[in-house]
Write a protein that holds these residues in place. Sequence first.
Motif, PDB file in Angstrom:
ATOM      1  N   VAL A  34      -6.551  38.727  88.557  1.00 30.59           N
ATOM      2  CA  VAL A  34      -7.011  39.580  87.453  1.00 30.59           C
ATOM      3  C   VAL A  34      -8.513  39.778  87.612  1.00 30.59           C
ATOM      4  O   VAL A  34      -9.253  38.802  87.805  1.00 30.59           O
ATOM      5  CB  VAL A  34      -6.710  38.902  86.093  1.00 30.59           C
ATOM      6  CG1 VAL A  34      -7.247  39.734  84.941  1.00 30.59           C
ATOM      7  CG2 VAL A  34      -5.212  38.672  85.922  1.00 30.59           C
ATOM      8  N   SER A  35      -8.957  41.028  87.559  1.00 34.98           N
ATOM      9  CA  SER A  35     -10.404  41.240  87.646  1.00 34.98           C
ATOM     10  C   SER A  35     -11.001  41.319  86.243  1.00 34.98           C
ATOM     11  O   SER A  35     -10.335  41.714  85.283  1.00 34.98           O
ATOM     12  CB  SER A  35     -10.712  42.506  88.454  1.00 34.98           C
ATOM     13  OG  SER A  35     -10.192  43.625  87.795  1.00 34.98           O
ATOM     14  N   VAL A  37     -14.306  42.910  84.403  1.00 36.45           N
ATOM     15  CA  VAL A  37     -15.427  43.820  84.588  1.00 36.45           C
ATOM     16  C   VAL A  37     -16.169  43.986  83.265  1.00 36.45           C
ATOM     17  O   VAL A  37     -15.675  43.572  82.207  1.00 36.45           O
ATOM     18  CB  VAL A  37     -14.956  45.199  85.126  1.00 36.45           C
ATOM     19  CG1 VAL A  37     -14.290  45.051  86.483  1.00 36.45           C
ATOM     20  CG2 VAL A  37     -14.006  45.884  84.162  1.00 36.45           C
ATOM     21  N   LYS A  44     -19.184  37.855  81.101  1.00 33.18           N
ATOM     22  CA  LYS A  44     -18.263  37.539  82.207  1.00 33.18           C
ATOM     23  C   LYS A  44     -18.479  36.119  82.740  1.00 33.18           C
ATOM     24  O   LYS A  44     -17.533  35.339  82.865  1.00 33.18           O
ATOM     25  CB  LYS A  44     -18.435  38.565  83.350  1.00 33.18           C
ATOM     26  CG  LYS A  44     -18.268  40.013  82.904  1.00 33.18           C
ATOM     27  CD  LYS A  44     -18.439  40.996  84.039  1.00 33.18           C
ATOM     28  CE  LYS A  44     -19.808  41.015  84.693  1.00 33.18           C
ATOM     29  NZ  LYS A  44     -20.908  41.461  83.801  1.00 33.18           N
ATOM     30  N   THR A 203     -16.011  48.841  91.228  1.00 34.54           N
ATOM     31  CA  THR A 203     -14.691  49.337  90.798  1.00 34.54           C
ATOM     32  C   THR A 203     -13.649  49.243  91.911  1.00 34.54           C
ATOM     33  O   THR A 203     -12.492  48.948  91.644  1.00 34.54           O
ATOM     34  CB  THR A 203     -14.763  50.792  90.288  1.00 34.54           C
ATOM     35  OG1 THR A 203     -15.689  51.495  91.095  1.00 34.54           O
ATOM     36  CG2 THR A 203     -15.202  50.869  88.853  1.00 34.54           C
ATOM     37  N   ALA A 206     -12.471  45.721  91.925  1.00 30.04           N
ATOM     38  CA  ALA A 206     -11.632  45.465  90.744  1.00 30.04           C
ATOM     39  C   ALA A 206     -10.215  45.989  90.948  1.00 30.04           C
ATOM     40  O   ALA A 206      -9.244  45.395  90.492  1.00 30.04           O
ATOM     41  CB  ALA A 206     -12.263  46.098  89.503  1.00 30.04           C
ATOM     42  N   LYS A 207     -10.108  47.098  91.674  1.00 29.48           N
ATOM     43  CA  LYS A 207      -8.790  47.723  91.883  1.00 29.48           C
ATOM     44  C   LYS A 207      -7.864  46.896  92.764  1.00 29.48           C
ATOM     45  O   LYS A 207      -6.651  47.093  92.752  1.00 29.48           O
ATOM     46  CB  LYS A 207      -8.962  49.119  92.484  1.00 29.48           C
ATOM     47  CG  LYS A 207      -9.297  50.143  91.416  1.00 29.48           C
ATOM     48  CD  LYS A 207      -9.235  51.556  91.963  1.00 29.48           C
ATOM     49  CE  LYS A 207      -9.749  52.525  90.905  1.00 29.48           C
ATOM     50  NZ  LYS A 207     -10.727  53.465  91.436  1.00 29.48           N
ATOM     51  N   ALA A 209      -7.200  43.947  92.283  1.00 32.61           N
ATOM     52  CA  ALA A 209      -6.483  43.035  91.397  1.00 32.61           C
ATOM     53  C   ALA A 209      -5.282  43.744  90.773  1.00 32.61           C
ATOM     54  O   ALA A 209      -5.226  44.968  90.731  1.00 32.61           O
ATOM     55  CB  ALA A 209      -7.423  42.538  90.302  1.00 32.61           C
ATOM     56  N   ARG A 211      -4.574  43.638  87.710  1.00 36.40           N
ATOM     57  CA  ARG A 211      -4.906  44.000  86.339  1.00 36.40           C
ATOM     58  C   ARG A 211      -6.395  43.805  86.146  1.00 36.40           C
ATOM     59  O   ARG A 211      -7.006  42.962  86.789  1.00 36.40           O
ATOM     60  CB  ARG A 211      -4.188  43.003  85.425  1.00 36.40           C
ATOM     61  CG  ARG A 211      -3.881  43.417  84.050  1.00 36.40           C
ATOM     62  CD  ARG A 211      -2.608  42.712  83.593  1.00 36.40           C
ATOM     63  NE  ARG A 211      -2.625  41.281  83.696  1.00 36.40           N
ATOM     64  CZ  ARG A 211      -3.086  40.439  82.765  1.00 36.40           C
ATOM     65  NH1 ARG A 211      -3.635  40.906  81.669  1.00 36.40           N
ATOM     66  NH2 ARG A 211      -3.009  39.137  82.936  1.00 36.40           N
ATOM     67  N   SER A 212      -6.956  44.573  85.216  1.00 34.39           N
ATOM     68  CA  SER A 212      -8.377  44.477  84.968  1.00 34.39           C
ATOM     69  C   SER A 212      -8.633  44.241  83.479  1.00 34.39           C
ATOM     70  O   SER A 212      -8.010  44.885  82.634  1.00 34.39           O
ATOM     71  CB  SER A 212      -9.012  45.804  85.402  1.00 34.39           C
ATOM     72  OG  SER A 212     -10.315  45.588  85.812  1.00 34.39           O
ATOM     73  N   THR A 214     -11.687  44.241  80.586  1.00 36.03           N
ATOM     74  CA  THR A 214     -13.050  44.737  80.410  1.00 36.03           C
ATOM     75  C   THR A 214     -13.716  44.068  79.220  1.00 36.03           C
ATOM     76  O   THR A 214     -13.183  44.084  78.106  1.00 36.03           O
ATOM     77  CB  THR A 214     -13.043  46.267  80.200  1.00 36.03           C
ATOM     78  OG1 THR A 214     -12.315  46.861  81.275  1.00 36.03           O
ATOM     79  CG2 THR A 214     -14.452  46.834  80.183  1.00 36.03           C
TER      80      THR A 214
END
Length: 222
Positions: A34-35, A37, A44, A203, A206-207, A209, A211-212, A214
Motif C-alpha cells: 500500500v502506498s 502519499v 506520512k 506518482t 505509488a502506482k 502499489a 492501493r494508495s 492519501t
Amino acid sequence: MLSVTGLTKSFPSAGGEVTALHDVSFSASDGEMVSIVGPSGSGKSTLLSLLGLLDRPTSGSIMVGNQDVSGLSAAARADYRCRTVGFVFQSYQLIGNLSALENVMLPMEYAKVPKAARQARASELLEHVGITGDMQDRRPGRLSGGEQQRVAVARALSNDPSLILADEPTGNLDKKTGAKIIELLKGAAITFGTTVLLVTHDTATAKAASRSLTLEDGALVS
Ligand SMILES: Nc1ncnc2c1ncn2[C@@H]1O[C@H](COP(=O)(O)OP(=O)(O)OP(=O)(O)O)[C@@H](O)[C@H]1O
Ligand SMILES: [Mg+2]
C-alpha cells in the motif's frame, strides 16, 4: 494483517499543540503493498514511526495479526521492532563500519539466531536482492546508493517481518534504480506475504502499489 483504528498523534509546540495525525483508520492485508502519499508535513513519516513503535500515539490502536501492539511493554516494543517489522529509509541507514553481510546479519543477532544460520541467511538474502560475490564483504561506503538500498531491503527482510515500513526508499535514487527497489519490495510482499507500506511522493512509484492512501493535514482523504 495490519489494522489501524483512530490513530491520532499530537506534539506539544510553542503555540499549543500540533496534530500531526488525526483519527487515521485503515487496514492492509498480508502480502499487500500500500502506498502512502500526501504533501510534505501531512503526517506520512509520523504514521510510519507510530506503526514501527518508534513513537507512541496520543490515541488509537494498531493491530498486527490479532495483537494490539500499541499497548506493549518497553521490552515487547523492542522485540516487535526487531522481529515483526522491517524498516527501509530514504538514506539507507546502514552501519558504516560493518560489511554488507554484517549489516544484514545484525537484526538476526538481536533476534538470537545462531551465527552460522544468520551468516547463511544474510548471504542468501543479499543474493536475492542482487548483491553477490565480493560486494557482500564491502562496507556501505564502497557501494553505490542503489546497492546500499538493496542491502537495506535485505536487512529489512532478515527476521521475516510481517510488516515493512519504507519511508521514501527511492528518494535518493534515479528512476531506474528506484524502480528496481520497488520491484524488490513488491516481490517481498508477494513471495513472503509481508505487508509493505510505502511512503512516496512520486506518482509512478505509488502506482506500483495495489492501493494508495492519501494524507492531508494529518487526515486520510482517500
Ligand atoms: N517530533 C516532532 N515534534 C513536533 N512536531 C513534529 C514532530 N514530528 C513531526 N512533527 C510535525 O508533524 C507534522 C507531520 O510531519 P511528518 O514528518 O509526519 O510529515 P511528512 O508527511 O513525512 O512530510 P515529508 O514529506 O516532508 O517527509 C509536521 O507538521 C511536522 O512539523
Ligand atoms: Mg516524511
